[in-house]
Design a protein around this motif. Sequence first.
Motif, PDB file in Angstrom:
ATOM      1  N   ASP A  13       0.816  -1.220   0.000  1.00 17.59           N
ATOM      2  CA  ASP A  13       0.000   0.000   0.000  1.00 17.59           C
ATOM      3  C   ASP A  13       0.847   1.266   0.000  1.00 17.59           C
ATOM      4  OD1 ASP A  13      -2.176  -1.633   0.206  1.00 17.59           O
ATOM      5  OD2 ASP A  13      -2.601  -1.205   2.318  1.00 17.59           O
ATOM      6  N   GLU A  14       2.019   1.185   0.637  1.00 18.66           N
ATOM      7  CA  GLU A  14       2.850   2.389   0.792  1.00 18.66           C
ATOM      8  C   GLU A  14       3.407   2.876  -0.546  1.00 18.66           C
ATOM      9  OE1 GLU A  14       3.596  -0.628   1.595  1.00 18.66           O
ATOM     10  OE2 GLU A  14       5.747  -1.069   1.554  1.00 18.66           O
ATOM     11  N   ILE A  15       3.485   1.987  -1.521  1.00 21.02           N
ATOM     12  CA  ILE A  15       3.933   2.417  -2.857  1.00 21.02           C
ATOM     13  C   ILE A  15       2.766   3.112  -3.560  1.00 21.02           C
ATOM     14  CG2 ILE A  15       5.084   1.700  -4.993  1.00 21.02           C
ATOM     15  CD1 ILE A  15       6.635   0.633  -2.646  1.00 21.02           C
ATOM     16  N   LEU A  16       1.577   2.544  -3.405  1.00 15.94           N
ATOM     17  CA  LEU A  16       0.405   3.089  -4.090  1.00 15.94           C
ATOM     18  C   LEU A  16      -0.042   4.428  -3.501  1.00 15.94           C
ATOM     19  CD1 LEU A  16      -1.522  -0.262  -4.567  1.00 15.94           C
ATOM     20  CD2 LEU A  16      -0.495   1.121  -6.375  1.00 15.94           C
ATOM     21  N   GLY A  18       2.078   6.556  -2.557  1.00 21.63           N
ATOM     22  CA  GLY A  18       3.158   7.481  -2.886  1.00 21.63           C
ATOM     23  C   GLY A  18       4.110   7.733  -1.724  1.00 21.63           C
ATOM     24  N   ARG A  19       3.786   7.159  -0.576  1.00 21.74           N
ATOM     25  CA  ARG A  19       4.630   7.357   0.610  1.00 21.74           C
ATOM     26  C   ARG A  19       6.049   6.840   0.372  1.00 21.74           C
ATOM     27  NH1 ARG A  19       6.428   5.086   4.902  1.00 21.74           N
ATOM     28  NH2 ARG A  19       6.516   6.386   6.761  1.00 21.74           N
ATOM     29  N   THR A  20       6.133   5.681  -0.245  1.00 19.82           N
ATOM     30  CA  THR A  20       7.424   5.074  -0.549  1.00 19.82           C
ATOM     31  C   THR A  20       7.623   5.037  -2.057  1.00 19.82           C
ATOM     32  OG1 THR A  20       7.233   3.674   1.406  1.00 19.82           O
ATOM     33  CG2 THR A  20       8.815   2.970  -0.263  1.00 19.82           C
ATOM     34  N   HIS A  21       8.798   5.457  -2.485  1.00 18.22           N
ATOM     35  CA  HIS A  21       9.132   5.377  -3.905  1.00 18.22           C
ATOM     36  C   HIS A  21       9.826   4.044  -4.136  1.00 18.22           C
ATOM     37  CE1 HIS A  21      11.190   7.367  -7.603  1.00 18.22           C
ATOM     38  NE2 HIS A  21      10.448   6.337  -7.907  1.00 18.22           N
ATOM     39  N   ASP A  22       9.192   3.184  -4.896  1.00 17.97           N
ATOM     40  CA  ASP A  22       9.764   1.868  -5.157  1.00 17.97           C
ATOM     41  C   ASP A  22      11.042   1.971  -5.984  1.00 17.97           C
ATOM     42  OD1 ASP A  22      10.022  -0.970  -5.788  1.00 17.97           O
ATOM     43  OD2 ASP A  22       9.246  -0.415  -7.762  1.00 17.97           O
ATOM     44  N   THR A  23      12.126   1.464  -5.419  1.00 19.39           N
ATOM     45  CA  THR A  23      13.379   1.409  -6.183  1.00 19.39           C
ATOM     46  C   THR A  23      13.744  -0.051  -6.463  1.00 19.39           C
ATOM     47  OG1 THR A  23      14.650   1.408  -4.117  1.00 19.39           O
ATOM     48  CG2 THR A  23      14.299   3.537  -5.166  1.00 19.39           C
ATOM     49  N   ASN A  26      13.357  -1.291 -10.219  1.00 14.61           N
ATOM     50  CA  ASN A  26      14.411  -0.834 -11.127  1.00 14.61           C
ATOM     51  C   ASN A  26      15.707  -1.608 -10.897  1.00 14.61           C
ATOM     52  OD1 ASN A  26      16.828   1.544 -11.506  1.00 14.61           O
ATOM     53  ND2 ASN A  26      15.409   1.245 -13.189  1.00 14.61           N
ATOM     54  N   ILE A  42       5.878  -5.224 -14.669  1.00 13.21           N
ATOM     55  CA  ILE A  42       6.019  -4.892 -13.245  1.00 13.21           C
ATOM     56  C   ILE A  42       4.637  -4.459 -12.784  1.00 13.21           C
ATOM     57  CG2 ILE A  42       7.087  -3.378 -11.511  1.00 13.21           C
ATOM     58  CD1 ILE A  42       9.282  -2.768 -13.665  1.00 13.21           C
ATOM     59  N   LYS A  43       4.197  -4.970 -11.655  1.00 15.23           N
ATOM     60  CA  LYS A  43       2.877  -4.589 -11.167  1.00 15.23           C
ATOM     61  C   LYS A  43       2.985  -4.254  -9.686  1.00 15.23           C
ATOM     62  CE  LYS A  43      -1.760  -6.318 -11.980  1.00 15.23           C
ATOM     63  NZ  LYS A  43      -2.539  -7.427 -12.498  1.00 15.23           N
ATOM     64  N   VAL A  44       2.457  -3.099  -9.328  1.00 11.85           N
ATOM     65  CA  VAL A  44       2.412  -2.707  -7.920  1.00 11.85           C
ATOM     66  C   VAL A  44       0.991  -2.942  -7.430  1.00 11.85           C
ATOM     67  CG1 VAL A  44       2.830  -0.866  -6.254  1.00 11.85           C
ATOM     68  CG2 VAL A  44       4.100  -0.883  -8.409  1.00 11.85           C
ATOM     69  N   VAL A 149      12.480  -3.904   2.080  1.00 12.28           N
ATOM     70  CA  VAL A 149      13.558  -2.953   2.425  1.00 12.28           C
ATOM     71  C   VAL A 149      14.691  -3.090   1.395  1.00 12.28           C
ATOM     72  CG1 VAL A 149      15.218  -2.268   4.210  1.00 12.28           C
ATOM     73  CG2 VAL A 149      12.947  -3.080   4.873  1.00 12.28           C
TER      74      VAL A 149
ATOM     75  N   ASN B  26       5.309   7.461  -9.030  1.00  8.47           N
ATOM     76  CA  ASN B  26       5.373   7.970  -7.650  1.00  8.47           C
ATOM     77  C   ASN B  26       4.831   9.387  -7.559  1.00  8.47           C
ATOM     78  OD1 ASN B  26       7.439   9.441  -5.371  1.00  8.47           O
ATOM     79  ND2 ASN B  26       6.375   7.602  -4.752  1.00  8.47           N
ATOM     80  N   ILE B  42      -0.493  -0.030 -10.155  1.00  4.62           N
ATOM     81  CA  ILE B  42       0.430   0.558 -11.133  1.00  4.62           C
ATOM     82  C   ILE B  42       0.973  -0.608 -11.949  1.00  4.62           C
ATOM     83  CG2 ILE B  42       2.597   1.831 -11.509  1.00  4.62           C
ATOM     84  CD1 ILE B  42       2.292   2.853  -8.549  1.00  4.62           C
TER      85      ILE B  42
END
Lengths: 248, 248
Positions: A13-16, A18-23, A26, A42-44, A149, B26, B42
Amino acid sequence: MEILKAGILVIGDEILSGRTHDTNSNFIAKKLNDSGISLEEIKVIKDQKTVIIKNIKSFKNKYNYVFTTGGIGPTHDDITAESISEALNLRYCFHDEAYRILENYYPKGEFNIGRKKMAKMPENAELIVNPMTVAPGFIIENIYVLPGVPEIMQKMFINVLQKIKTGTPKKTLTINTNLYESTISVDLEKIQKKYTECNIGSYPFFNYIKKTGGVNIVVSSWTLDDLSVISKEIENMISLLGGKSLIV
Amino acid sequence: MEILKAGILVIGDEILSGRTHDTNSNFIAKKLNDSGISLEEIKVIKDQKTVIIKNIKSFKNKYNYVFTTGGIGPTHDDITAESISEALNLRYCFHDEAYRILENYYPKGEFNIGRKKMAKMPENAELIVNPMTVAPGFIIENIYVLPGVPEIMQKMFINVLQKIKTGTPKKTLTINTNLYESTISVDLEKIQKKYTECNIGSYPFFNYIKKTGGVNIVVSSWTLDDLSVISKEIENMISLLGGKSLIV
């Protein structure tokens, strides 16, 4: 030529929000690319059991490898392991070795329910050792379950990559030019149509301060051994259009 | 309470190869969150017509808003507009206003086929004006089609957001603690079970140099007006477990 295919499920949920930027995706994408494994998608997705189950079922049938990140910690919102067990119709139970590793790690009397939860996974899962914070990931069928993490995920993913079957990396060559995309588009398409065994991608860049820009043209192929004929043709086209080019 | 839902389709091989790190999703995620629109999914997909068509069809039925990024430039690999036309069974044709904008922008005689292509979109699309590099995005049905270049995408997305129906942002509160996730997990779950109208997310962080860590506990709700009772209970729990807490 059979190409190994992969999909990434980023669970959280934290990616959706926007709280966390998924790295993580990549990082994994680059490593897969270098290893000759084609990342198809890739699916969030949300921390929601029904959503995770549906996507696990679909990804595991579509791809050789499924990588998931996130949702394997000790808290109630960490439901990845349980959801995957359900998706695969497998028992969700303690993994003996994981249990021992975690039990040894925590001081006596402090191996609580939350910590024990990190030893639960689908039956017969294989552990992915966590060299940093002990709590392991796991492999079940073609699904590779990693934490969210980034620092921990990266170390564990690199270990996984050393063990799985990889391919021959896609041959890739990048030509940088100072011309705009819209200047080269017509001629570039002709070259793409001529060489169907490669993909030609065109990625513009802009420098808003200097008011300049240009394009990186990326030629890539799974099958061709030599891209120099194509790159020469592109460089030639750029030159005829009055631009400069540089293989980068 | 009806919650507006959105999905993002990031279109581009360069994201899947790891060459480009997607920052657009993001950016959009944060803005949607602040606008009370729930981002459900996403998905990063290939520059492939069949894949784009399939995903557009599925997203447009699932969500109130679909945002796409990438693939609307002048080159042969920019196939978003054409694919969306096909997905919606609409004619892919010149948009009069877009054509005029672009024609005026380029020097006489330089409005070539590639540049003209940027004026092609599904029939009856509404333009999203591009204040930076002229080539517009467009809106068709509930689909908002944006470019991939972040600086341009951001400006255009902000304009779009001002025009669409938004909601009341999800009420959110973050409590930071120096305790580890595995210390609080059992008690935190009890609080989550007591307050079913909110979501409690738990996000660990680590400082590998200082060898410290902790958790950010995020309480959020679409329906509750006041989260202070829940946050007090969490702070109390942290204190009983010997930790410190701070609302951030």
